[in-house]
Design a protein around this motif. Structure first.
Motif, short mmCIF file in Angstrom:
data_model
loop_
_atom_site.label_atom_id
_atom_site.label_comp_id
_atom_site.label_asym_id
_atom_site.label_seq_id
_atom_site.Cartn_x
_atom_site.Cartn_y
_atom_site.Cartn_z
N MET A 52 0.85 -1.17 0.00
CA MET A 52 0.00 0.00 0.00
C MET A 52 0.90 1.24 0.00
O MET A 52 1.79 1.36 0.83
CB MET A 52 -0.91 -0.03 1.23
N THR A 53 0.63 2.14 -0.89
CA THR A 53 1.46 3.33 -1.01
C THR A 53 1.00 4.41 -0.03
O THR A 53 -0.06 4.31 0.59
CB THR A 53 1.41 3.89 -2.43
N THR A 54 1.78 5.42 0.07
CA THR A 54 1.46 6.53 0.97
C THR A 54 0.18 7.23 0.54
O THR A 54 -0.64 7.61 1.38
CB THR A 54 2.63 7.53 1.01
N ALA A 55 -0.01 7.37 -0.74
CA ALA A 55 -1.22 8.03 -1.26
C ALA A 55 -2.46 7.22 -0.92
O ALA A 55 -3.50 7.77 -0.53
CB ALA A 55 -1.09 8.24 -2.76
N GLN A 56 -2.38 5.90 -1.06
CA GLN A 56 -3.52 5.05 -0.72
C GLN A 56 -3.80 5.09 0.78
O GLN A 56 -4.96 5.11 1.21
CB GLN A 56 -3.24 3.61 -1.17
N THR A 57 -2.77 5.11 1.59
CA THR A 57 -2.94 5.16 3.05
C THR A 57 -3.60 6.48 3.44
O THR A 57 -4.51 6.51 4.27
CB THR A 57 -1.59 5.02 3.75
N GLN A 58 -3.13 7.57 2.86
CA GLN A 58 -3.72 8.87 3.17
C GLN A 58 -5.17 8.93 2.70
O GLN A 58 -6.04 9.50 3.38
CB GLN A 58 -2.90 9.99 2.52
N GLY A 59 -5.47 8.34 1.55
CA GLY A 59 -6.85 8.28 1.06
C GLY A 59 -7.75 7.48 1.99
O GLY A 59 -8.89 7.87 2.28
N LEU A 60 -7.22 6.35 2.47
CA LEU A 60 -7.98 5.52 3.41
C LEU A 60 -8.23 6.25 4.72
O LEU A 60 -9.35 6.23 5.25
CB LEU A 60 -7.25 4.20 3.66
N ILE A 61 -7.21 6.91 5.22
CA ILE A 61 -7.36 7.67 6.47
C ILE A 61 -8.36 8.81 6.28
O ILE A 61 -9.22 9.05 7.14
CB ILE A 61 -5.99 8.21 6.94
N GLY A 62 -8.31 9.49 5.17
CA GLY A 62 -9.27 10.57 4.88
C GLY A 62 -10.70 10.06 4.79
O GLY A 62 -11.63 10.66 5.32
N MET A 63 -10.86 8.91 4.09
CA MET A 63 -12.19 8.34 3.96
C MET A 63 -12.74 7.89 5.31
O MET A 63 -13.91 8.14 5.63
CB MET A 63 -12.15 7.13 3.01
N LEU A 64 -11.92 7.27 6.14
CA LEU A 64 -12.36 6.85 7.47
C LEU A 64 -12.68 8.05 8.35
O LEU A 64 -13.63 8.01 9.15
CB LEU A 64 -11.31 5.97 8.12
N THR A 65 -11.94 9.13 8.19
CA THR A 65 -12.21 10.36 8.95
C THR A 65 -13.56 10.94 8.56
O THR A 65 -14.35 11.33 9.42
CB THR A 65 -11.09 11.39 8.71
N VAL A 66 -13.83 10.99 7.27
CA VAL A 66 -15.11 11.52 6.79
C VAL A 66 -16.26 10.64 7.28
O VAL A 66 -17.29 11.15 7.75
CB VAL A 66 -15.12 11.63 5.25
N LEU A 67 -16.10 9.33 7.21
CA LEU A 67 -17.15 8.42 7.70
C LEU A 67 -17.35 8.58 9.20
O LEU A 67 -18.48 8.54 9.70
CB LEU A 67 -16.81 6.98 7.35
N GLY A 68 -16.26 8.76 9.95
CA GLY A 68 -16.36 8.98 11.40
C GLY A 68 -17.11 10.26 11.73
O GLY A 68 -17.96 10.29 12.63
N ILE A 69 -16.81 11.32 10.99
CA ILE A 69 -17.52 12.60 11.21
C ILE A 69 -18.99 12.45 10.86
O ILE A 69 -19.87 12.96 11.57
CB ILE A 69 -16.84 13.72 10.39
N LEU A 70 -19.29 11.74 9.77
CA LEU A 70 -20.68 11.50 9.38
C LEU A 70 -21.43 10.75 10.47
O LEU A 70 -22.57 11.10 10.81
CB LEU A 70 -20.73 10.72 8.06
N VAL A 71 -20.80 9.73 11.04
CA VAL A 71 -21.43 8.97 12.13
C VAL A 71 -21.66 9.88 13.34
O VAL A 71 -22.73 9.85 13.96
CB VAL A 71 -20.57 7.74 12.51
N LEU A 72 -20.68 10.69 13.68
CA LEU A 72 -20.83 11.60 14.82
C LEU A 72 -21.95 12.61 14.60
O LEU A 72 -22.65 13.00 15.55
CB LEU A 72 -19.52 12.32 15.11
N LEU A 73 -22.14 13.06 13.36
CA LEU A 73 -23.21 14.01 13.06
C LEU A 73 -24.58 13.34 13.05
O LEU A 73 -25.58 13.95 13.42
CB LEU A 73 -22.95 14.70 11.72
#
Length: 80
Positions: free
Chosen positions: A1-22
């Motif tokens: 897994m490249t750095t770009a893919q890891t950052q994309g995964l972390i960003g997607m999980l962050t957005v999903l986490g914020i959505l759940v919190l909202l």
């Protein structure tokens, strides 16, 4: 897994986490309202059931107002 893919995964999980919190407070509120509505409905059904039992067991003795009115009518008929 490249750095770009890891950052994309972390960003997607962050957005999903914020959505759940909202969405969480509104979901909890909806569930709470449904529970309260169910309790109110059950209480109304219980009240209706108890009123049905009371109405069938009520005595047939007339009330004081009915007794008084009937007495007044009979006196008027006798005095006329």
């Amino acid at each position: 897994m490249t750095t770009a893919q890891t950052q994309g995964l972390i960003g997607m999980l962050t957005v999903l986490g914020i959505l759940v919190l909202l969405a969480l407070p509104s979901t909890v509120g909806i569930l709470r309202d449904r529970r309260i509505d169910r309790q109110i409905r059950e209480a109304q059904e219980a009240r209706e059931a108890s009123e049905d039992q009371k109405s069938s067991s009520r005595s047939t003795v007339p009330s004081t107002a009915t007794w008084y009115a009937e007495g007044r009518r009979s006196k008027k008929l006798v005095s006329s």
